[in-house]
Design a protein around this motif. Structure first.
Motif, PDB file in Angstrom:
ATOM      1  N   TRP A 612      45.397  20.542  60.068  1.00 23.07           N
ATOM      2  CA  TRP A 612      45.089  21.076  61.681  1.00 23.07           C
ATOM      3  C   TRP A 612      46.698  21.613  62.043  1.00 23.07           C
ATOM      4  O   TRP A 612      46.753  22.474  62.929  1.00 23.07           O
ATOM      5  CB  TRP A 612      44.782  19.781  62.602  1.00 23.07           C
ATOM      6  N   CYS A 614      48.834  23.121  60.438  1.00 16.21           N
ATOM      7  CA  CYS A 614      48.686  24.446  59.591  1.00 16.21           C
ATOM      8  C   CYS A 614      48.086  25.631  60.514  1.00 16.21           C
ATOM      9  O   CYS A 614      48.540  26.666  60.914  1.00 16.21           O
ATOM     10  CB  CYS A 614      48.512  24.652  58.295  1.00 16.21           C
ATOM     11  N   ARG A 615      47.003  25.201  61.157  1.00 14.15           N
ATOM     12  CA  ARG A 615      46.164  25.921  61.969  1.00 14.15           C
ATOM     13  C   ARG A 615      46.809  26.199  63.560  1.00 14.15           C
ATOM     14  O   ARG A 615      46.863  27.460  63.955  1.00 14.15           O
ATOM     15  CB  ARG A 615      44.824  25.425  61.976  1.00 14.15           C
ATOM     16  N   GLN A 618      50.511  28.583  63.837  1.00 15.43           N
ATOM     17  CA  GLN A 618      50.422  29.839  64.202  1.00 15.43           C
ATOM     18  C   GLN A 618      49.692  30.379  65.268  1.00 15.43           C
ATOM     19  O   GLN A 618      50.105  31.274  65.741  1.00 15.43           O
ATOM     20  CB  GLN A 618      49.733  30.171  62.729  1.00 15.43           C
ATOM     21  N   ALA A 619      48.784  29.735  65.646  1.00  9.43           N
ATOM     22  CA  ALA A 619      47.851  29.924  66.902  1.00  9.43           C
ATOM     23  C   ALA A 619      48.833  29.770  68.212  1.00  9.43           C
ATOM     24  O   ALA A 619      48.645  30.553  69.159  1.00  9.43           O
ATOM     25  CB  ALA A 619      46.620  29.343  67.070  1.00  9.43           C
ATOM     26  N   CYS A 677      43.562  35.587  66.725  1.00 12.89           N
ATOM     27  CA  CYS A 677      43.932  34.057  66.175  1.00 12.89           C
ATOM     28  C   CYS A 677      42.626  33.300  65.811  1.00 12.89           C
ATOM     29  O   CYS A 677      42.301  32.633  64.755  1.00 12.89           O
ATOM     30  CB  CYS A 677      44.537  33.166  66.916  1.00 12.89           C
ATOM     31  N   THR A 678      41.528  33.325  66.748  1.00 10.94           N
ATOM     32  CA  THR A 678      40.166  32.772  66.624  1.00 10.94           C
ATOM     33  C   THR A 678      39.341  33.350  65.380  1.00 10.94           C
ATOM     34  O   THR A 678      38.976  32.425  64.395  1.00 10.94           O
ATOM     35  CB  THR A 678      39.327  32.783  67.595  1.00 10.94           C
ATOM     36  N   TRP A 680      40.895  34.814  62.820  1.00 16.83           N
ATOM     37  CA  TRP A 680      41.773  34.562  61.474  1.00 16.83           C
ATOM     38  C   TRP A 680      41.650  33.208  61.094  1.00 16.83           C
ATOM     39  O   TRP A 680      41.143  32.802  60.002  1.00 16.83           O
ATOM     40  CB  TRP A 680      43.091  34.941  61.981  1.00 16.83           C
ATOM     41  N   LEU A 681      41.467  32.305  62.109  1.00 21.04           N
ATOM     42  CA  LEU A 681      41.489  30.823  61.804  1.00 21.04           C
ATOM     43  C   LEU A 681      40.118  30.225  61.190  1.00 21.04           C
ATOM     44  O   LEU A 681      39.925  29.274  60.704  1.00 21.04           O
ATOM     45  CB  LEU A 681      41.875  30.040  62.879  1.00 21.04           C
ATOM     46  N   PRO A 685      42.059  30.443  57.288  1.00 21.18           N
ATOM     47  CA  PRO A 685      43.301  29.862  58.027  1.00 21.18           C
ATOM     48  C   PRO A 685      44.348  29.278  56.979  1.00 21.18           C
ATOM     49  O   PRO A 685      43.920  29.243  55.774  1.00 21.18           O
ATOM     50  CB  PRO A 685      42.629  28.590  58.764  1.00 21.18           C
ATOM     51  N   GLU A 687      46.536  26.935  55.086  1.00 17.60           N
ATOM     52  CA  GLU A 687      46.341  25.639  54.406  1.00 17.60           C
ATOM     53  C   GLU A 687      47.754  25.101  53.959  1.00 17.60           C
ATOM     54  O   GLU A 687      48.778  25.783  53.447  1.00 17.60           O
ATOM     55  CB  GLU A 687      45.468  25.603  53.202  1.00 17.60           C
ATOM     56  N   CYS A 703      52.687  25.337  54.529  1.00 16.25           N
ATOM     57  CA  CYS A 703      51.535  26.080  55.119  1.00 16.25           C
ATOM     58  C   CYS A 703      51.642  27.470  54.615  1.00 16.25           C
ATOM     59  O   CYS A 703      52.572  28.063  54.666  1.00 16.25           O
ATOM     60  CB  CYS A 703      51.342  25.952  56.488  1.00 16.25           C
TER      61      CYS A 703
END
Length: 813
Positions: A612, A614-615, A618-619, A677-678, A680-681, A685, A687, A703
Motif C-alpha cells: 500500500w 508503494c501505491r 506515487q499517487a 493514477c487510478t 495506473w494503480l 501498480p 510493487e 518500490c
C-alpha cells in the motif's frame, strides 16, 4: 633349504614325494648365471658349474649322480639377471620365480610370459612413496635418483601417481656411480639451498652414504637443546631435512651402524620390502652344525670365521673349495671340538626379527611346491609320457615346464603361517613395510616398523614416528603455505602450481577451507562476511528514518510542512489585507494546503516499502503536485485576463474566470491526474521488490515500477502543467503593476522545471535506495522553490513592511 625341508615334512603337500633342490651362486656375474641356468634346465653338468636345481622325486628313490632337468628356477637376484634368464629360458618354457627383481618391465606378459616374482614391482613402491607424501601433506619434495633405469622409472611412476594432487618436485638431481665423488657435493649443496624440507632418495646405499657424509660436511645439521635434560643443557644434533628412503637403502645395516652419519640420517622414513616371521626358522638356524651337514661348504666357512677353528670337508663332497678356503690354506687353524654351537650366540646370521628377502624366497619355494602339487594331483594315469602330452596333469618322471607354468599361474599358494596369495600375472599383491630410523638412548640408530602399505591402503602409527627435527610434530614442506580461509590461491607467473600467492576473496565470495583454489559465490540473497569465510543473509537496505540520509530528508519535509503551516496561519490572520486578497485569496489558501501535502507526501517514501505504501506514495505525489501547479496556472490565467479586460474584445473573458470557474478549473486539471493514477494503480501498480542483482552486503528493498508508462504519464502531466504555467507567467511578467504575482510564479516555475529536468537522469542512474532519495529530494526542492518564490515576498510585506500592504500601493504603476 628350510622351506624345502618344511614342505617335505608336510603330509598334505606333495604326499609320497620328496622335493629336492640344487643351489648355486653366480657371484653377481651374468655369464655364470647364464651358464648355470642352462646347466639346470638341460641336466648336462660341466666341470665348471655348481649343481643347483629344483626337482621332485618319488620317496625313498635315490637321485642319479647327474643333474635332473629342472622344471622351474628360483632366481635371479637382480632385475637385470632376471630379464636375461627369462629371455634365454623362454624358448624352453621354463618358469622363473624371482625373489628380488622389481623392474616394472617384468610385468609385461607379452615379453616375459614365463616370469613370476614374489617381490613387488617398483611401480607399487613408487605408489607407496606417493601415498606417504600425501599422508603428511608434503607438497614440495626434492628427489635424488641414480642415473639408471631403476631411478628414472621410479621418478616417472612417482610423478604419475601425484598428478592432480597438488604435489610438485622442487628439484630432481641425478647421481651416477661413476662420478659420485663430484655428484655428491653438488647434490648436497642443492639440498641445503632448496626450500624443500622433504627429500626422496632412490639411490643405492653406497651412494647414500657418500651423500650423507657431504651433507654433514656442509653443516646441514643444527644443535637443539634436548627436552630430556633441560638442566644439563644437553644439545643434540638434528637436521631440518626429512629424508624418504626407497627399499634400496631403507634397511641398510651399513648406514644404520655408521656413527658418522647418524646426525643426518636420524628420522629417515622409508619403504621397505615387507617382513614376516617364519616360525621355527631361528631354531633351525641355531641347530645347524657342520657335523650333521658335512657337505655344506658354506656352513664350514661360517664355522671357521665364527669360532676360529676348521672342520675337514667330507670326502664325498664334489663341491670345489671356496675362495676363502683357498686363500687361508697356509694359515693353520685348530680343529673344532664339535661342541661349538649357535645356541644363545648373537649374530646377524641368527637374527630372524625382520626377514625380508628371505621371506620372498620362502614364498617362492611354497609357490613352486603348490604348483607341483597341483600338477601331480590328477587322479589315475600312468607313467607313459604320451598320456600326459596333451594334459594339464603329469607324473613325477615326466614333468613338462609348460604344464607347470599353467598351474603356477592359477594355483592358490598358502603358507603354514596362514597367509595365502596367488599370482596376478607375474606379480603377487604388493605389500611394503614403513620403517623409521630412530635414535636410541645410546646414540645409535635402529630400524623401527611404524606401518604397512597393502596395495592402496596405508596404515601408519603417527605417534611413534621420530622425525629428523627431533620434534613430534610432522615437518612442513611446502613452496607456499596453504592459504587460510577467506582467501584463494593465485599461481605465481612462471612458477610451479605449488608456488602461489594468497588473494582475498572478492565481496560476495567465500572460501571456508584452507588452501582453496577458488572462491565460491554466495547465493543471491546472501553476502560474504568481513572475513570472507561464510555467507550471511543480506541486510535489507531501504531509505530508513534511522539513518542520516533519512533523518535529513525527514527533517526537511517536516520543516517545509511547518513553514507552510506558518505561512497559512499568517495569511489567515491577515486575510483582509490587500496582499492576501490580491490574486484570489481562495486559490492562495488552496495552494498552501496542497503545498503542505507536497511536503508531507515525501514522508511516505521513507521507511520499509509495502504494497500500500508503494501505491499511495506515487499517487499522493502526482495528485498533490498537480493540485499545486493547477492553482498557480489558474492564478496566472486570471492575471492575464484581468489586465486584458480593459479592451472591449476581452471584456467577455472575465466572465470565464470568476471564482466558480477558477475552482472548477483547478478541479478539472486535478481530476485528469486522478484518472491517470487510478488507471495506473488499477492495472500495473508499483510493487515492493528485493533487488538481488545488486552486488553488496545489503539487498535493496524498494518500490519498483512495473509499468514505466504509468509513471511517465504522471510525470509528463505534471511537466505539461508546469510548462504551461511557466509560459503564461512569462508572458505576464511585465504587466504594469506594483505587485505583479506573475513574476513570482515565473521564478517558481523556473526552479520547479529545473529540479525535475535534473531529476530524470539522476533517478535513472542512482543505485538502490538512492533512487528513492533522489525522488524525495526533487519533491522537497521543488516544494521549497514554490513556497519561497511565491510567499516569501508576500510575508515580507505583511510582517516587515506593513505600509506597503495597501490598495493604493498595490495598484500604483
Amino acid at each position: 633349504m628350510f622351506a624345502v625341508e618344511e614342505v617335505n615334512s608336510n603330509n598334505s603337500l606333495l604326499p609320497g614325494l620328496t622335493l629336492g633342490y640344487h643351489i648355486l651362486d653366480n657371484c653377481g656375474r651374468y655369464p655364470w648365471a647364464l651358464q648355470n641356468a642352462v646347466t639346470l634346465v638341460t641336466g648336462e653338468e660341466d666341470g665348471c658349474s655348481l649343481t643347483a636345481a629344483s626337482a621332485s622325486t618319488p620317496e625313498n628313490q635315490t637321485v642319479d649322480k647327474g643333474i635332473l632337468p629342472a622344471p622351474l628356477l628360483i632366481g635371479g637376484f637382480s632385475s637385470s639377471s632376471a630379464i636375461m634368464l627369462s629371455r634365454i629360458l623362454s624358448p624352453l618354457s621354463v618358469p622363473v620365480i624371482s625373489y628380488m627383481a622389481s623392474c616394472p618391465c617384468l610385468s609385461d606378459r607379452t615379453k616375459f610370459p614365463f616370469f613370476f616374482r614374489t617381490m613387488p614391482s617398483d611401480i607399487f613402491q613408487a605408489r607407496a612413496l606417493a601415498q606417504l607424501v600425501l599422508q603428511f601433506r608434503w607438497t614440495w619434495v626434492g628427489v635424488v635418483l641414480p642415473n639408471s633405469d631403476y631411478g628414472h622409472l621410479m621418478v616417472q611412476a612417482f610423478k604419475e601417481e601425484l598428478i592432480g594432487k597438488g604435489v610438485c618436485l622442487a628439484f630432481t638431481e641425478v647421481i651416477s656411480r661413476q662420478t659420485i665423488s663430484s655428484d655428491a657435493p653438488r647434490v648436497a649443496l642443492k639440498i641445503r639451498d632448496s626450500t624443500a624440507r622433504v627429500v626422496l632418495i632412490l639411490c643405492w646405499y653406497t651412494d647414500v652414504h657418500k651423500l650423507f657424509l657431504e651433507l654433514k660436511n656442509i653443516n646441514l645439521t643444527t644443535c637443539q637443546c634436548s627436552s630430556l635434560c633441560p638442566v644439563d643443557l644437553l644439545y643434540l644434533q638434528v637436521t631440518d631435512r626429512q629424508f624418504l628412503a626407497s627399499e634400496a637403502w631403507s634397511t641398510s645395516q651399513a648406514l644404520l651402524q655408521d656413527p658418522d652419519i647418524s646426525s643426518v640420517a636420524q628420522g629417515v622414513l622409508g619403504v621397505a620390502i615387507r617382513s614376516s616371521p617364519i616360525p621355527g626358522f631361528e631354531k633351525y638356524l641355531r641347530s645347524l652344525h657342520p657335523i650333521t651337514r658335512p657337505n655344506d661348504a658354506f656352513l664350514r666357512e661360517f664355522w671357521k670365521q665364527e669360532f676360529g677353528c676348521s672342520i675337514a670337508a667330507a670326502p664325498s663332497t664334489s663341491s670345489p673349495s671356496s675362495p676363502s678356503e683357498s686363500l687361508d690354506q697356509n694359515v693353520p687353524l685348530p680343529s673344532c671340538s664339535g661342541n661349538e654351537s649357535l645356541q644363545g650366540r648373537q649374530h646377524p646370521f641368527t637374527d630372524t626379527s625382520q626377514l625380508r628377502g628371505s621371506y620372498n624366497v620362502y614364498l617362492a619355494v611354497y609357490a613352486a611346491a603348490h604348483a607341483l602339487h597341483s600338477l601331480l594331483s590328477c587322479p589315475g594315469g600312468d607313467d607313459d609320457i604320451t598320456s600326459f602330452r596333451n594334459s594339464t596333469c603329469s607324473s613325477p618322471k615326466h614333468i613338462q615346464p609348460e604344464q607347470l607354468l599353467q598351474h603356477l599361474s592359477s594355483v592358490n599358494v598358502s603358507t603354514p603361517q596362514g597367509g595365502s596369495f596367488h599370482f596376478q600375472g607375474a606379480d603377487i599383491p604388493a605389500t611394503y613395510d614403513l620403517v623409521n630410523w630412530q635414535k636410541t638412548p645410546e646414540g645409535s640408530l635402529e630400524l623401527v616398523l611404524i606401518g604397512r602399505v597393502d596395495g592402496l591402503d596405508l596404515s601408519l602409527n603417527d605417534s611413534v614416528v621420530q622425525w629428523s627435527s627431533g620434534y613430534s610434530q610432522v615437518p612442513e614442506s611446502v613452496c607456499s603455505k596453504p592459504c587460510p580461509p577467506g582467501t584463494r590461491t593465485m599461481p605465481r607467473k612462471g612458477k610451479q602450481l605449488c608456488c602461489f600467492d594468497c588473494v582475498p576473496c572478492a565481496g560476495g565470495e567465500i572460501s571456508n577451507v584452507t588452501g582453496s583454489p577458488h572462491c565460491n559465490p554466495c547465493p543471491p540473497d546472501f553476502w560474504s562476511n568481513s572475513e570472507r569465510t561464510a555467507c550471511i543473509p543480506k541486510e535489507l537496505d531501504f531509505l530508513s528514518f534511522n539513518e542520516t540520509l533519512g533523518i535529513t530528508l525527514t527533517t526537511a519535509a517536516v520543516s517545509g510542512a511547518t513553514v507552510t503551516a506558518a505561512v497559512l496561519v499568517v495569511f489567515l490572520y491577515y486575510h483582509q489585507t490587500p496582499v492576501v486578497r490580491a490574486n484570489n485569496s481562495e486559490l492562495s489558501f488552496l495552494f498552501l494546503v496542497s503545498l503542505k501535502f507536497c511536503f508531507l507526501c515525501s514522508l511516505v517514501f521513507i521507511g520499509p516499502p509495502s504494497v500500500w505504501s508503494c501505491r499511495f506514495q506515487q499517487a499522493a505525489f502526482g495528485i498533490t503536485f498537480v493540485l499545486s501547479i493547477s492553482c498557480l496556472l489558474v492564478k496566472t490565467m486570471v492575471v492575464l485576463a484581468a489586465f486584458r479586460s480593459a479592451h472591449p474584445s476581452a471584456a467577455a473573458m472575465m466572465r470565464w474566470f470568476g471564482p466558480a470557474q477558477q475552482r472548477a478549473s483547478v478541479c478539472f486539471f486535478t481530476s485528469i491526474q486522478v484518472l491517470i493514477c487510478t488507471v495506473w494503480l488499477a492495472l500495473t501498480p508499483p510493487e515492493p521488490h528485493l533487488d538481488l542483482d545488486f552486488r553488496g552486503a545489503k539487498v535493496t528493498f524498494t518500490c519498483v515500477m512495473v509499468s514505466v508508462l504509468g509513471f511517465s504519464l504522471v510525470l509528463g502531466y505534471i511537466g505539461l502543467l508546469a510548462c504551461s504555467c511557466l509560459l503564461l507567467a512569462f508572458l505576464a511578467r511585465k504587466l504594469p503593476d506594483n505587485f505583479n504575482e506573475a513574476r513570482l510564479i515565473t521564478f517558481s516555475m523556473l526552479i520547479f522545471c529545473a529540479v525535475w529536468v535534473a531529476f530524470v537522469p539522476a533517478y535513472v542512474s542512482s543505485p538502490g535506495k538512492y533512487v528513492v532519495a533522489v525522488e524525495v529530494f526533487a519533491i522537497l526542492a521543488s516544494s521549497y522553490g514554490l513556497l519561497f518564490c511565491i510567499f516569501a515576498p508576500k510575508c515580507f510585506i505583511i510582517l516587515l513592511r506593513p505600509e506597503k500592504n495597501s490598495r493604493r500601493h498595490l495598484m500604483s504603476k
